[in-house]
Design a protein around this motif. Structure first.
Motif, short mmCIF file in Angstrom:
data_model
loop_
_atom_site.label_atom_id
_atom_site.label_comp_id
_atom_site.label_asym_id
_atom_site.label_seq_id
_atom_site.Cartn_x
_atom_site.Cartn_y
_atom_site.Cartn_z
N GLU A 82 0.84 -1.21 0.00
CA GLU A 82 0.00 0.00 0.00
C GLU A 82 0.87 1.26 0.00
OE1 GLU A 82 -3.58 -2.23 2.50
OE2 GLU A 82 -2.22 -0.83 3.50
N GLN A 83 1.95 1.23 0.77
CA GLN A 83 2.85 2.37 0.80
C GLN A 83 3.51 2.59 -0.56
OE1 GLN A 83 5.57 1.38 3.96
NE2 GLN A 83 4.01 1.56 5.56
N VAL A 84 3.97 1.50 -1.17
CA VAL A 84 4.65 1.62 -2.46
C VAL A 84 3.71 2.08 -3.55
CG1 VAL A 84 5.77 0.30 -4.31
CG2 VAL A 84 6.46 -0.06 -1.93
N TRP A 85 2.58 1.42 -3.69
CA TRP A 85 1.70 1.72 -4.82
C TRP A 85 0.88 2.99 -4.63
CZ3 TRP A 85 3.28 -0.02 -9.05
CH2 TRP A 85 3.90 -1.29 -9.14
N SER A 86 0.69 3.42 -3.38
CA SER A 86 0.03 4.71 -3.15
C SER A 86 0.90 5.86 -3.65
CB SER A 86 -0.28 4.90 -1.66
OG SER A 86 -1.29 3.99 -1.26
N ARG A 87 2.19 5.58 -3.79
CA ARG A 87 3.10 6.58 -4.34
C ARG A 87 3.35 6.33 -5.83
NH1 ARG A 87 7.06 5.30 -1.50
NH2 ARG A 87 8.18 4.02 -3.01
N GLU A 88 3.70 5.09 -6.19
CA GLU A 88 4.11 4.79 -7.57
C GLU A 88 2.95 4.83 -8.55
OE1 GLU A 88 7.26 4.30 -8.73
OE2 GLU A 88 7.80 4.95 -6.69
N PHE A 89 1.77 4.37 -8.17
CA PHE A 89 0.63 4.33 -9.09
C PHE A 89 0.23 5.74 -9.53
CE2 PHE A 89 -3.73 3.66 -10.51
CZ PHE A 89 -3.64 2.46 -11.20
N PRO A 90 0.04 6.70 -8.61
CA PRO A 90 -0.29 8.05 -9.07
C PRO A 90 0.83 8.69 -9.90
CG PRO A 90 -0.84 7.79 -6.75
CD PRO A 90 -0.03 6.58 -7.14
#
Length: 278
Positions: A82-90
């Motif tokens: 969640e930490q990684v993709w909350s940053r990388e996805f946007p």
């Protein structure tokens, strides 16, 4: 993998320890687990043997201390995704990231995608946007598949989350539509591309949790990718590898695409559907 200080994800639905102790047909928990391992290794759908063709009720064993530790581990690893993709996805897609729920179960449970079991290992159901995990699979990985280690287990969770990312991008819907007009061999080939893309996305997650990794963690993940390659699993089951039946990719392909995501950190590098050669 250093998870001390990582707060567990709230997106956990724990179904372990619930339900009846026996399934249709009188199979005990031990018999169910044996069938699930056989089904996962051979690629055979064993659900009709477990449920008699009916949707299975939830079948669980008592929750042990080991189960509690594995559940806590899974919840913390999910938090890192969640930490990684909350940053990388946007940053890479331009849209907010909506994380999946992870269902922890033991033995057999239900999902909108059909009877949920460990027969094919952990899986993601796009219908309810949940990842399903029988935490005893970690023991199977270590003892039966030769893929031990905490980071190997974390890779499996990251892989299922990667399928959720595919769902967020609309890829799983397109895949389902393409399958409708495809032969079985063509459908399997499309599934391989989807799975290798998930391996690549898992590599991006691994790159972004580098500060949590310990010596040897990357090799644990690469080894796990190799140990659950279709060709390796079919050989382990005493079968000659048959590429037209592959649904996840070879050991070499799985490790290579994971490494590609790890090295690049870019989702654009994970487009297996555009790749001329896998």
């Amino acid at each position: 993998m250093r998870l001390r200080g990582i707060t567990r994800s709230r997106n956990i639905e724990d179904r372990r320890g619930r339900g009846r102790g026996r399934a249709a047909g009188g199979l005990g928990i031990g018999g169910i687990l044996l069938l699930l391992v056989i089904g996962w290794v051979t690629g055979i759908d064993v659900m009709p043997l477990i449920s008699g063709g009916q949707a299975p009720a939830t079948v669980s064993r008592p929750v042990t201390e080991a189960d509690q530790r594995e559940g806590e581990f899974a919840a913390r690893v999910l938090a890192t995704t969640e930490q990684v993709w909350s940053r990388e996805f946007p940053e890479q897609v331009g849209r907010p990231y909506d994380p999946p729920v992870m269902v922890l179960f033991s033995g057999v449970t239900q999902s909108p995608c059909g009877g949920a079991s460990g027969a094919t290992g952990p899986f993601y159901c796009p219908a309810d946007e949940k990842a399903y995990l029988d935490t005893s699979f970690f023991t199977t990985m270590r003892d039966r598949l030769g893929a031990g280690g905490d980071f190997a287990a974390a890779y499996v969770i990251a892989h299922e989350v990667a399928h959720h990312i595919q769902n967020e991008l609309g890829i799983l819907d397109q895949l389902q539509q393409a399958r409708r007009s495809a032969s079985q061999a063509e459908s399997n080939a499309l599934t391989v591309r989807s799975e290798l893309m998930a391996d690549c996305l898992s590599g991006i997650w691994a790159r972004n949790v580098g500060d949590l990794m310990e010596r040897g963690d990357l090799q644990e993940a690469l080894n796990a990718a190799r140990m659950i390659g279709d060709d390796h699993l079919q050989r382990q089951a005493g079968r000659t590898p048959q590429p037209h039946t592959f649904t996840h990719g070879t050991s070499e392909q799985r490790a290579r695409w994971f490494q590609r995501g790890y090295d690049s950190g870019m989702m654009s590098q994970c487009d297996t559907f555009a790749a001329q050669q896998l």
